[in-house]
Write a protein that holds these residues in place. Structure first.
Motif, PDB file in Angstrom:
ATOM      1  N   ALA A  86       0.827  -1.207   0.000  1.00 29.43           N
ATOM      2  CA  ALA A  86       0.000   0.000   0.000  1.00 29.43           C
ATOM      3  C   ALA A  86       0.861   1.257   0.000  1.00 29.43           C
ATOM      4  N   ALA A  87       1.937   1.252   0.786  1.00 36.40           N
ATOM      5  CA  ALA A  87       2.825   2.421   0.838  1.00 36.40           C
ATOM      6  C   ALA A  87       3.460   2.686  -0.528  1.00 36.40           C
ATOM      7  N   GLY A  88       3.903   1.626  -1.194  1.00 36.15           N
ATOM      8  CA  GLY A  88       4.510   1.789  -2.510  1.00 36.15           C
ATOM      9  C   GLY A  88       3.540   2.350  -3.535  1.00 36.15           C
ATOM     10  N   LEU A  89       2.313   1.863  -3.529  1.00 36.51           N
ATOM     11  CA  LEU A  89       1.314   2.355  -4.472  1.00 36.51           C
ATOM     12  C   LEU A  89       0.994   3.829  -4.218  1.00 36.51           C
ATOM     13  N   CYS A  90       0.981   4.225  -2.949  1.00 41.52           N
ATOM     14  CA  CYS A  90       0.706   5.632  -2.632  1.00 41.52           C
ATOM     15  C   CYS A  90       1.839   6.539  -3.120  1.00 41.52           C
ATOM     16  N   ILE A  91       3.086   6.110  -2.938  1.00 39.63           N
ATOM     17  CA  ILE A  91       4.220   6.892  -3.461  1.00 39.63           C
ATOM     18  C   ILE A  91       4.136   6.968  -4.984  1.00 39.63           C
ATOM     19  N   THR A 109      10.508   5.090  -7.600  1.00 37.40           N
ATOM     20  CA  THR A 109      10.541   4.936  -6.141  1.00 37.40           C
ATOM     21  C   THR A 109       9.381   4.083  -5.651  1.00 37.40           C
ATOM     22  N   GLY A 110       8.174   4.400  -6.111  1.00 32.98           N
ATOM     23  CA  GLY A 110       7.013   3.611  -5.717  1.00 32.98           C
ATOM     24  C   GLY A 110       7.133   2.166  -6.151  1.00 32.98           C
ATOM     25  N   THR A 111       7.672   1.966  -7.358  1.00 31.70           N
ATOM     26  CA  THR A 111       7.860   0.612  -7.857  1.00 31.70           C
ATOM     27  C   THR A 111       8.807  -0.174  -6.968  1.00 31.70           C
ATOM     28  N   CYS A 112       9.892   0.447  -6.540  1.00 27.65           N
ATOM     29  CA  CYS A 112      10.850  -0.228  -5.657  1.00 27.65           C
ATOM     30  C   CYS A 112      10.180  -0.663  -4.355  1.00 27.65           C
ATOM     31  N   VAL A 113       9.358   0.232  -3.780  1.00 28.45           N
ATOM     32  CA  VAL A 113       8.739  -0.078  -2.484  1.00 28.45           C
ATOM     33  C   VAL A 113       7.717  -1.203  -2.613  1.00 28.45           C
ATOM     34  N   PHE A 114       6.773  -1.100  -3.577  1.00 26.95           N
ATOM     35  CA  PHE A 114       5.775  -2.169  -3.638  1.00 26.95           C
ATOM     36  C   PHE A 114       6.374  -3.461  -4.193  1.00 26.95           C
ATOM     37  N   SER A 115       7.519  -3.374  -4.862  1.00 25.29           N
ATOM     38  CA  SER A 115       8.174  -4.582  -5.346  1.00 25.29           C
ATOM     39  C   SER A 115       8.816  -5.360  -4.205  1.00 25.29           C
ATOM     40  N   VAL A 116       9.256  -4.646  -3.163  1.00 22.13           N
ATOM     41  CA  VAL A 116       9.751  -5.334  -1.971  1.00 22.13           C
ATOM     42  C   VAL A 116       8.657  -6.227  -1.397  1.00 22.13           C
ATOM     43  N   PHE A 177      -7.083   3.789  -4.773  1.00 30.32           N
ATOM     44  CA  PHE A 177      -8.145   2.808  -4.523  1.00 30.32           C
ATOM     45  C   PHE A 177      -7.560   1.404  -4.380  1.00 30.32           C
ATOM     46  N   TRP A 178      -6.651   1.035  -5.298  1.00 30.54           N
ATOM     47  CA  TRP A 178      -6.074  -0.314  -5.237  1.00 30.54           C
ATOM     48  C   TRP A 178      -5.133  -0.470  -4.053  1.00 30.54           C
ATOM     49  N   ALA A 179      -4.637   0.631  -3.505  1.00 30.01           N
ATOM     50  CA  ALA A 179      -3.777   0.557  -2.320  1.00 30.01           C
ATOM     51  C   ALA A 179      -4.558   0.171  -1.070  1.00 30.01           C
ATOM     52  N   ALA A 180      -5.885   0.332  -1.096  1.00 32.61           N
ATOM     53  CA  ALA A 180      -6.691   0.028   0.089  1.00 32.61           C
ATOM     54  C   ALA A 180      -6.816  -1.477   0.338  1.00 32.61           C
ATOM     55  N   LEU A 181      -6.850  -2.279  -0.721  1.00 35.12           N
ATOM     56  CA  LEU A 181      -7.049  -3.723  -0.543  1.00 35.12           C
ATOM     57  C   LEU A 181      -5.921  -4.392   0.245  1.00 35.12           C
ATOM     58  N   PRO A 182      -4.645  -4.094  -0.027  1.00 33.91           N
ATOM     59  CA  PRO A 182      -3.593  -4.697   0.800  1.00 33.91           C
ATOM     60  C   PRO A 182      -3.685  -4.322   2.274  1.00 33.91           C
ATOM     61  N   VAL A 183      -4.201  -3.118   2.578  1.00 36.48           N
ATOM     62  CA  VAL A 183      -4.377  -2.730   3.980  1.00 36.48           C
ATOM     63  C   VAL A 183      -5.359  -3.676   4.666  1.00 36.48           C
TER      64      VAL A 183
END
Length: 413
Positions: A86-91, A109-116, A177-183
Motif C-alpha cells: 500500500a505504501a509503494g502504491l501511494c508513493i 521509487t514507488g515501484t521499488c517499495v511495492f516490489s519489496v 483505490f487499489w492501495a486500500a485492498l492490501p491494507v
C-alpha cells in the motif's frame, strides 16, 4: 485439533485474499504505460525499465531470503507485507501528482517499495499455504495462483472502466483505490494464526544433496523461462493491442489483457479441481506458448492476434505454479529457501523478458529496415517493432521445451 484445522482454513483463505489484493502491483502499471507516455513523455525503454526495476527488486528480496531467511521473524514479515504494498502504491501516485516534472522518479521509487512487498509475497505466501495441513496440497497451490489471476482480471476491468469514463488524467486516484485492498489483507493477517515453516532447504544437506541442488537449479531455469513467457504478454498486451493492432484501448484491455488474465485464472482453477500429470502440462504449455507468440506476431488479422494473445493465458497459466508443484514432487521438504530460489528464477525471467521487449520495440522502430518493411506491409515502424518483439519472445518457451525434455531424463535417472 478441530479448532486448529478451522483456524488454519481461515488462514488459507486470508492468504488467498492477500495474493488477490497484491495482484494490482503487477497488473495496474502496464495498463498505465500509454498514459505515462502521453502525459509525461516516457519512452518504451523507460517503461520497460519500470518492469525491470519491479522484478529485479523482487529478485533481490528472493536472494536475501534464499541465504538469510533464518534472520527474519517470518510471521511478522508476512503480516506487514501488504502494508508495504500500500505504501509503494501511494508513493507511485503521489509524486507524479505533486511533482509532475519528476514523475518518472516517483514511479521508480514507488515501484521499488511495492516490489519489496511483492518479493516477500512470492517467497512467503506459497510456503505458508504449503505448510498448512491439507489433503490436496497441489490443488491448494494452484488455487493460490488462480486467485492472483482473478485479482488481475478485476484490476483490469475496473481500471479500464475508470480510465475510460472518469479520465486517464486521474489515474493516481485509481492507484489510491487499489492501495486500500492490501491494507485490509494486512489487518486480516494480524488476527490469523500462521503455521511454522522450515526456514532452510529441508534435507538439502543430507544424502543426495547434490541431486537436490541440481534439481533445484533445473526447476529454477524452468520457472525463469515460464515467467518470461507469461510476463512479456501480461506487461505488454495492453499497449500491443492499442499500438500494434490499432484496437481502441478500452477494447484492447478487455479483449486482450483481461481475457488473458481470465483464461490464466480459469486454467489454474481447472487444474486445482481436475489437474494431474504436471510434467505433461508443463510440456504442452511451453509448446502452446511458443505457437501463440508466433501467431501473435505474424497474423495479418488483428482479431487473430488478439485471440493468440488471450490464448497465452491458457498456455502460460501453469508454468509458474506448475514448476513449484513439480519441485514439491521431486524434491520433498524443500523449505522456504528453496521457494525463494524459485521466486528468484521467476522474477529474473519476469524482469528480463519485458525489458527486452521494450528495447526491441524502441531500437527496431527507429531503423530504416522497419520503415521499409512497414511500408511494404502497410504498418508503421513502431508496429513492426512490436511484432518483432513478440516473435523474439517466442524463443523463451521454445527453450523451455528443450529444458523440460532434459529435466524429464534427469529426474527419471
Amino acid at each position: 485439533m478441530t479448532m486448529e484445522k478451522t483456524d488454519y482454513k481461515r488462514t488459507k483463505l486470508i492468504c488467498y485474499f492477500a495474493n488477490l489484493a497484491m495482484s494490482s502491483v503487477f497488473s495496474l502499471p502496464p495498463m498505465l504505460f500509454a498514459t505515462f507516455r502521453e502525459m509525461y513523455g516516457i519512452s518504451y525503454t523507460l517503461l520497460g525499465t519500470l518492469v525491470l526495476v519491479n522484478f529485479c527488486t523482487q529478485l533481490g528480496i528472493d536472494l536475501v531470503f534464499s541465504f538469510f531467511s533464518g534472520y527474519f521473524n517470518i510471521h511478522k514479515t508476512i503480516r506487514l507485507m501488504p502494508l508495504i504494498t500500500a505504501a509503494g502504491l501511494c508513493i507511485y501516485a503521489l509524486v507524479p501528482m505533486l511533482f509532475p516534472r519528476y514523475a518518472y522518479l516517483g514511479l521508480i521509487t514507488g515501484t521499488c517499495v511495492f516490489s519489496v512487498a511483492a518479493g516477500l509475497g512470492e517467497v512467503l505466501v506459497s510456503p505458508t499455504v504449503a505448510a498448512i495441513p491439507s489433503d490436496n496440497p497441489d490443488k491448494d497451490m494452484s488455487m493460490l495462483h488462480a486467485l492472483y489471476g482473478y485479482g488481475f482480471v478485476g484490476v483490469v476491468l475496473i481500471s479500464t472502466l475508470f480510465l475510460r469514463f472518469v479520465g486517464k488524467e486521474y489515474w493516481m486516484y485509481l492507484t489510491f483505490f487499489w492501495a486500500a485492498l492490501p491494507v485490509v489483507a494486512s489487518l486480516l493477517l494480524m488476527g490469523a494464526p500462521l503455521p511454522d515453516m522450515d526456514m532452510g532447504q529441508g534435507g538439502a544437506k543430507a544424502a543426495g544433496s547434490k541431486y537436490r541442488t541440481k534439481g533445484l537449479l533445473l526447476c529454477m531455469g524452468c520457472i525463469f523461462l515460464g515467467a518470461c513467457a507469461e510476463n512479456t504478454m501480461s506487461n505488454w498486451v495492453s499497449v500491443y493491442a492499442e499500438i500494434a493492432l490499432g484496437i481502441p484501448k478500452i477494447w484492447g484491455d478487455i479483449l486482450g489483457m483481461s481475457l488473458f488474465a481470465a483464461l490464466l485464472a480459469l486454467t489454474r482453477t481447472a487444474y486445482a479441481k481436475y489437474g494431474k500429470n504436471i510434467f505433461n502440462v508443463l510440456i504442452i504449455s511451453m509448446s502452446g506458448a511458443a505457437v501463440c507468440y508466433v501467431g501473435t506476431a505474424l497474423s495479418p488479422y488483428a482479431a487473430l492476434s488478439v485471440i493468440a494473445c488471450a490464448a497465452l493465458g491458457i498456455c502460460t497459466a501453469m508454468l509458474w505454479p506448475g514448476t513449484l508443484i513439480f519441485m514439491e514432487e521431486k524434491i520433498p521438504a524443500a523449505g522456504v529457501a528453496a521457494y525463494a530460489l524459485m521466486a528468484a528464477g521467476g522474477d529474473l525471467g519476469a524482469s528480463v523478458a519485458p525489458q527486452t521487449m521494450g528495447i526491441v520495440v524502441d531500437s527496431l522502430s527507429r531503423t530504416r529496415w522497419a520503415e521499409t518493411l512497414g511500408g511494404t506491409l502497410s504498418l508503421t515502424p513502431e508496429q513492426v517493432g512490436f511484432k518483432a518483439g513478440m516473435l523474439i519472445a517466442a524463443v523463451f518457451p521454445i527453450l523451455g521445451v528443450f529444458l523440460l525434455a532434459y529435466m524429464k531424463k534427469y529426474f527419471k535417472s
